[in-house]
Motif scaffolding. Structure first.
Motif, PDB file in Angstrom:
ATOM      1  N   SER A   1      39.380  47.031  46.863  1.00 33.40           N
ATOM      2  CA  SER A   1      38.087  47.080  46.954  1.00 33.40           C
ATOM      3  C   SER A   1      37.368  47.378  45.686  1.00 33.40           C
ATOM      4  O   SER A   1      38.012  48.045  44.741  1.00 33.40           O
ATOM      5  CB  SER A   1      37.568  47.809  48.219  1.00 33.40           C
ATOM      6  N   SER A   2      36.156  46.807  45.494  1.00 34.03           N
ATOM      7  CA  SER A   2      35.111  47.333  44.352  1.00 34.03           C
ATOM      8  C   SER A   2      33.796  47.383  44.537  1.00 34.03           C
ATOM      9  O   SER A   2      33.310  46.632  45.353  1.00 34.03           O
ATOM     10  CB  SER A   2      35.445  46.201  43.286  1.00 34.03           C
ATOM     11  N   LEU A   3      33.245  48.496  44.094  1.00 34.05           N
ATOM     12  CA  LEU A   3      31.799  48.735  44.290  1.00 34.05           C
ATOM     13  C   LEU A   3      31.074  47.494  43.643  1.00 34.05           C
ATOM     14  O   LEU A   3      30.084  47.201  43.974  1.00 34.05           O
ATOM     15  CB  LEU A   3      31.492  50.182  43.302  1.00 34.05           C
TER      16      LEU A   3
ATOM     17  N   ARG B   1      32.726  41.676  45.878  1.00 38.06           N
ATOM     18  CA  ARG B   1      33.859  40.903  46.552  1.00 38.06           C
ATOM     19  C   ARG B   1      34.755  40.169  45.044  1.00 38.06           C
ATOM     20  O   ARG B   1      35.920  40.097  45.536  1.00 38.06           O
ATOM     21  CB  ARG B   1      33.565  40.471  47.691  1.00 38.06           C
ATOM     22  N   ASP B   2      33.975  39.459  44.685  1.00 38.04           N
ATOM     23  CA  ASP B   2      34.417  38.644  43.499  1.00 38.04           C
ATOM     24  C   ASP B   2      35.496  39.555  42.361  1.00 38.04           C
ATOM     25  O   ASP B   2      36.472  38.847  42.100  1.00 38.04           O
ATOM     26  CB  ASP B   2      33.375  37.766  42.676  1.00 38.04           C
ATOM     27  N   VAL B   3      34.819  40.760  42.280  1.00 34.84           N
ATOM     28  CA  VAL B   3      35.863  41.404  41.200  1.00 34.84           C
ATOM     29  C   VAL B   3      36.978  41.791  42.067  1.00 34.84           C
ATOM     30  O   VAL B   3      37.918  41.798  41.340  1.00 34.84           O
ATOM     31  CB  VAL B   3      34.798  42.652  40.812  1.00 34.84           C
ATOM     32  N   ALA B   4      36.921  42.304  43.258  1.00 34.80           N
ATOM     33  CA  ALA B   4      37.928  42.610  44.181  1.00 34.80           C
ATOM     34  C   ALA B   4      39.106  41.662  44.242  1.00 34.80           C
ATOM     35  O   ALA B   4      40.026  41.725  44.063  1.00 34.80           O
ATOM     36  CB  ALA B   4      37.683  43.196  45.518  1.00 34.80           C
TER      37      ALA B   4
ATOM     38  N   GLY C   1      36.832  40.790  28.640  1.00 36.26           N
ATOM     39  CA  GLY C   1      37.250  40.508  30.262  1.00 36.26           C
ATOM     40  C   GLY C   1      35.903  40.082  30.960  1.00 36.26           C
ATOM     41  O   GLY C   1      35.885  39.455  31.753  1.00 36.26           O
ATOM     42  N   LEU C   2      34.789  40.915  30.754  1.00 33.90           N
ATOM     43  CA  LEU C   2      33.577  40.904  31.431  1.00 33.90           C
ATOM     44  C   LEU C   2      33.146  39.482  31.166  1.00 33.90           C
ATOM     45  O   LEU C   2      32.693  38.540  31.955  1.00 33.90           O
ATOM     46  CB  LEU C   2      32.648  41.931  31.116  1.00 33.90           C
ATOM     47  N   SER C   3      33.388  38.844  29.849  1.00 27.69           N
ATOM     48  CA  SER C   3      32.675  37.603  29.586  1.00 27.69           C
ATOM     49  C   SER C   3      33.222  36.379  30.346  1.00 27.69           C
ATOM     50  O   SER C   3      32.837  35.648  30.687  1.00 27.69           O
ATOM     51  CB  SER C   3      32.919  37.449  27.889  1.00 27.69           C
ATOM     52  N   GLU C   4      34.680  36.803  30.590  1.00 24.07           N
ATOM     53  CA  GLU C   4      35.242  35.677  31.587  1.00 24.07           C
ATOM     54  C   GLU C   4      34.646  35.756  32.858  1.00 24.07           C
ATOM     55  O   GLU C   4      34.711  34.596  33.385  1.00 24.07           O
ATOM     56  CB  GLU C   4      36.753  35.892  31.542  1.00 24.07           C
ATOM     57  N   LYS C   5      34.457  37.039  33.431  1.00 17.44           N
ATOM     58  CA  LYS C   5      33.980  37.137  34.662  1.00 17.44           C
ATOM     59  C   LYS C   5      32.343  36.354  34.920  1.00 17.44           C
ATOM     60  O   LYS C   5      32.148  35.843  36.059  1.00 17.44           O
ATOM     61  CB  LYS C   5      33.969  38.497  35.125  1.00 17.44           C
TER      62      LYS C   5
END
Length: 835
Positions: free
Chosen positions: A618-620, A623-626, A728-732
């Motif tokens: 899980s991630s704050l 859901r996409d990050v999780a 990595g953030l840029s890819e998300k």
């Protein structure tokens, strides 16, 4: 380049034989020199124009384009026959006189027509030896080989009885031209030997000539309906360099058959000087029929229909039931005249559908293209195939969703684009695009698979892909659990499916209608096929009207990665209640408990969070990050460990329940998050941000010793660090410009530190930066909202009221993106800051 600009440039260059400079063309266009130069270079690269001279350069239209257009008369030259036509061109242009070409195909497929096009093509290109075109059908003289030899090679006076004078054969007459030998397999072996000697040497002897030979420069084309290797002399067959295979009519793609059929009707309008109205039923019947004589037999059938209608009407010919939807064919609407003016837009569409583009960009671009006048103006009623596609999809929609607004306009647009491409004899391979859609929008593609059921396999992949693109954003991808209705009867399950999906205003349920004689084993078989196409990681819900729950549960559960809930009663009210819960993103265990409490029927649900070894993720940050964290875990964790993604509030609820029920998480071996969390259970917890710490590897060896091979830990750390880096953030981020948003949220992070008197670590700063960036994009795209566990206005950090301060800090960002950040997102921010 706009279609209008393309036409203007080609029209300007058509009017000159000496060429024009870039400046002269730009003045005629009314465009700047730089823009004009860009367009001219584009046309130059496409081979449509050429340049001559040097400083200045003069531009001229490439006449070879007119030659290329000759083959467009052969329907399928840009479709099913494209490779064969290209092979044909390569052979006939080979110096000095081309290579011998054999056209192979059944009777009536267009061998003679293609042979004539080859001659016209060579003549248009001003190739050598294109003065004449002679044809000899060898079958006409097959019973008299001597006469056939005379026809081909000529004869001397007295060579045989009746040879009263010398005669020049076709090889001599065709010197400097093209000779087409149809049904070449009817040549005797002796004549085949003579012919291959001519192919080797360019020399031949007339019949009755024993000494002198004659020479001729002749391009040779052959045709046969038989298998060449079986009927031709091996020495002759080996000298034929290229064999072009022509498909039978019923083997051609549907859209090529439709174009060909319309062209045949058009020829009849030209013959009788009257328009023809053909019902869709008759047109589609002719398309599906298999004719032994192929296009020749089809043409006869068309003429019979026209002859019959001609006896009955004085004005417009009416073929078929006049009350049915019809296509009108006039002398002006020849399908083959459309192909030359649309190629630039065809190329743009092909590039859009085959290159790696953001899917939302593809959707927007297709929407823009559909509004162009020459596509928007396509009248689908005049295309029986497209009209049939529209009917099929709308009927499926009526059965599954009964929501005309969902795909009415979108469907109309993509069918006009499809028709535009089929008019150009081009349907691209969109398999790569579909694979990306299936990965990023699985529920949308599943629905479109159902909506396009019943469409011919030739067009279904293309239509399914375009419809999926058009429906992006209209189908929720947040429905987490596949839901299925199963019932006996021809329409029982699908009827409830249509009502439930319509009232829930969402695609939720699939349906399987089973024959009344079906057993539980038959049901299980059908459901397993359904499961094989779905992601069952998070669980599956079934409502059935028959069978032993225990048998169904035990038979299906091994194929399901998540939980399985089976309700042994299928009613509209039960389906609606579960449908509303799925739309509301209820956790699986809550749906199961409500079913057990509210439904007066049997419910099979295995107690405990999961009966298999698992980890929770899980991630704050959402859901996409999780889900992306899960994809990393799947690479390195042992495969016997199920990876379950939960929303953050679901994880909190799960831990609260586990603190009350001792064995609730007995199969859970690890909880992976991106924040610090109170954990009142014995389950180990891993904050993935800890991987950036110096002692991360040593710590992970302890936490993961039974879940991951030790050799995988360094790679797991490295990929996790990349995931939490700015790169990595840029890819998300799919929508926002990474450089802009990162600068903005770093400023927000700094303001939070100062406003609340916090001293954040580098790790925590990045965690907050990443979360804020994804939160903004999630809000722009319409992120989900959840009930708050406590009053947000009562919260404070370091004696400073949280809600009013954070609203003030985020005000500029909200105004910049014209959004309003939900209280749930603000509460998540609070949890991150206090952790």
């Amino acid at each position: 380049m706009k279609e209008e600009t393309y036409k203007k440039i080609m029209a300007i260059l058509t009017q000159t034989t000496d060429g024009l400079t870039t400046l002269e063309i730009s003045e005629k266009l009314g465009l700047s020199r730089s823009v004009t130069s860009l367009y001219l270079n584009q046309l130059f690269q496409n081979g449509q124009i050429y340049q001559t001279g040097n400083k200045p350069v003069y531009w001229l239209k490439n006449d070879n384009n007119q030659a290329e257009e000759i083959f467009s008369r052969f329907i399928g030259s840009n479709g099913s026959m494209k490779q064969e036509i290209e092979k044909c061109k390569a052979a006939i242009l080979y110096p000095p006189l081309g290579l011998p070409v054999l056209l192979h195909g059944n009777s009536g497929v267009g061998k003679s027509f293609l042979a004539r096009l080859i001659f016209d093509y060579l003549k248009e290109r001003r190739e050598t030896s294109t003065k004449y075109f002679y044809t000899l059908n060898c079958a006409d003289y097959a019973n008299n080989p001597e006469l056939l030899s005379s026809m081909l090679f000529g004869h001397r006076k007295g060579a045989f009885t009746g040879a009263d004078e010398e005669r020049r054969g076709l090889l001599a007459q065709a010197d400097g031209g093209v000779l087409f030998l149809d049904e070449v397999h009817r040549l005797s072996h002796e004549n085949q030997e003579k012919l291959f000697q001519f192919m080797d040497t360019g020399e031949f002897r007339p019949v009755g000539e024993d000494e002198a030979t004659e020479k001729a420069k002749v391009r040779l084309l052959f045709a046969t309906t038989e298998e060449p290797a079986a009927v031709l002399l091996p020495t002759f067959y080996r000298r034929i360099s290229v064999i072009v295979e022509l498909l039978s009519f019923h083997e051609r793609p549907l859209y090529e058959r439709a174009t060909l059929l319309k062209h045949l009707f058009w020829r009849e309008t030209k013959r009788i000087h009257r328009p023809i109205r053909v019902s869709h039923a008759v047109f589609n019947e002719l398309l599906e029929k298999e004719f032994t004589g192929n296009i020749g037999s089809l043409q006869n059938e068309v003429q019979l229909y026209c002859a019959d209608a001609l006896q009955k009407t004085k004005g417009e010919l009416i073929i078929g039931d006049p009350s049915d939807q019809s296509i009108i064919i006039t002398m002006d609407n020849n399908e083959l005249n459309k192909l030359d003016t649309t190629q630039p837009m065809v190329q743009q569409l092909l590039e859009l559908l085959t290159k790696e583009e953001n899917l939302l960009t593809v959707q927007e671009r297709l929407h823009q293209i559909a509004q162009l006048p020459f596509i928007e103006g396509v009248d689908l009623t005049q295309y029986p195939v497209s009209a049939k596609l529209f009917t099929i999809i709308q009927e499926n929609n009526k059965r599954m969703l009964d929501n005309d607004a969902l795909n009415g306009e979108a469907l109309d647009a993509i069918l006009r684009i499809q028709q535009f491409l089929t008019d150009a004899q081009t349907i691209p391979d969109v398999s790569n695009l579909y694979a990306r859609l299936k990965k990023e929008y699985p529920r949308t593609t599943l629905l479109c698979g159902y909506l396009t059921a019943g469409i011919t396999s030739e067009l279904r992949p293309f239509i399914e892909t375009l419809l999926s693109i058009a429906l992006i954003g209209k189908i929720s991808e947040e429905i987490r659990y596949p839901a299925l209705l199963v019932a006996h009867g021809n329409t029982t399950a699908s009827s409830i499916q249509g009502v439930a999906n319509k009232l829930c205003e969402e695609y939720i349920f699939d349906a399987i209608n089973m024959p009344l004689t079906s057993s539980v084993h038959d049901v299980i078989h059908q459901v397993k096929l359904w499961l094989s196409e779905r992601d069952t990681t998070e669980g599956v819900i079934m409502l059935v009207d028959m069978g032993s729950l225990t048998q169904l549960y035990k038979s299906l559960k091994p194929q399901i990665l998540g939980e399985l809930l089976v309700v042994n009663n299928l009613t509209t009210s039960y389906a609606l209640e579960i449908g509303q819960q799925l739309v509301g993103n209820y956790p699986f265990y809550e749906i199961a408990k409500l079913a057990e409490t509210n439904f007066k029927t049997e419910v099979q649900y295995f107690e405990g969070f999961s009966v298999e070894k698992n980890i929770l993720i899980s991630s704050l940050s959402g859901r996409d990050v999780a889900k992306k964290i899960r994809s990393i875990c799947e690479k390195y964790f042992y495969t016997d460990t199920k990876k379950i993604v939960l929303n953050f509030n679901e994880l909190v609820n799960t831990l609260n329940r586990a603190s009350e029920e001792e064995n609730y998480l007995k199969e859970t071996y690890l909880i992976v998050t991106t924040t610090y969390l109170d954990n009142h259970t014995k389950v180990p917890k891993l904050n993935l941000l800890d991987v950036v710490d110096e002692d991360a590897e040593e710590h992970l060896h302890q936490v993961l010793k039974n879940l991951m091979h030790p050799n995988n830990i360094p790679n797991f750390i490295q990929e996790s660090i990349h995931f939490f880096s700015k790169e990595g953030l840029s890819e998300k981020l799919e929508f926002l410009n990474p450089d802009v948003i990162i600068r903005q949220v770093e400023d927000i992070t700094e303001k939070c530190e100062k406003r609340f008197g916090l001293k954040l670590s580098s790790k925590m700063k990045f965690n907050l930066t990443m979360h804020l960036a994804l939160m903004i994009e999630r809000t722009i795209l319409g992120g989900a909202d959840y009930p708050l566990p406590e009053d947000i206005e009562a919260l404070s950090i370091n004696q400073k009221t949280f809600y009013q301060n954070i609203k003030s800090i985020l005000y500029t960002l909200e105004k910049f993106y014209r959004i309003e950040i939900s209280d749930w997102e603000l509460y998540v921010l609070y949890e991150i800051l206090i952790s």
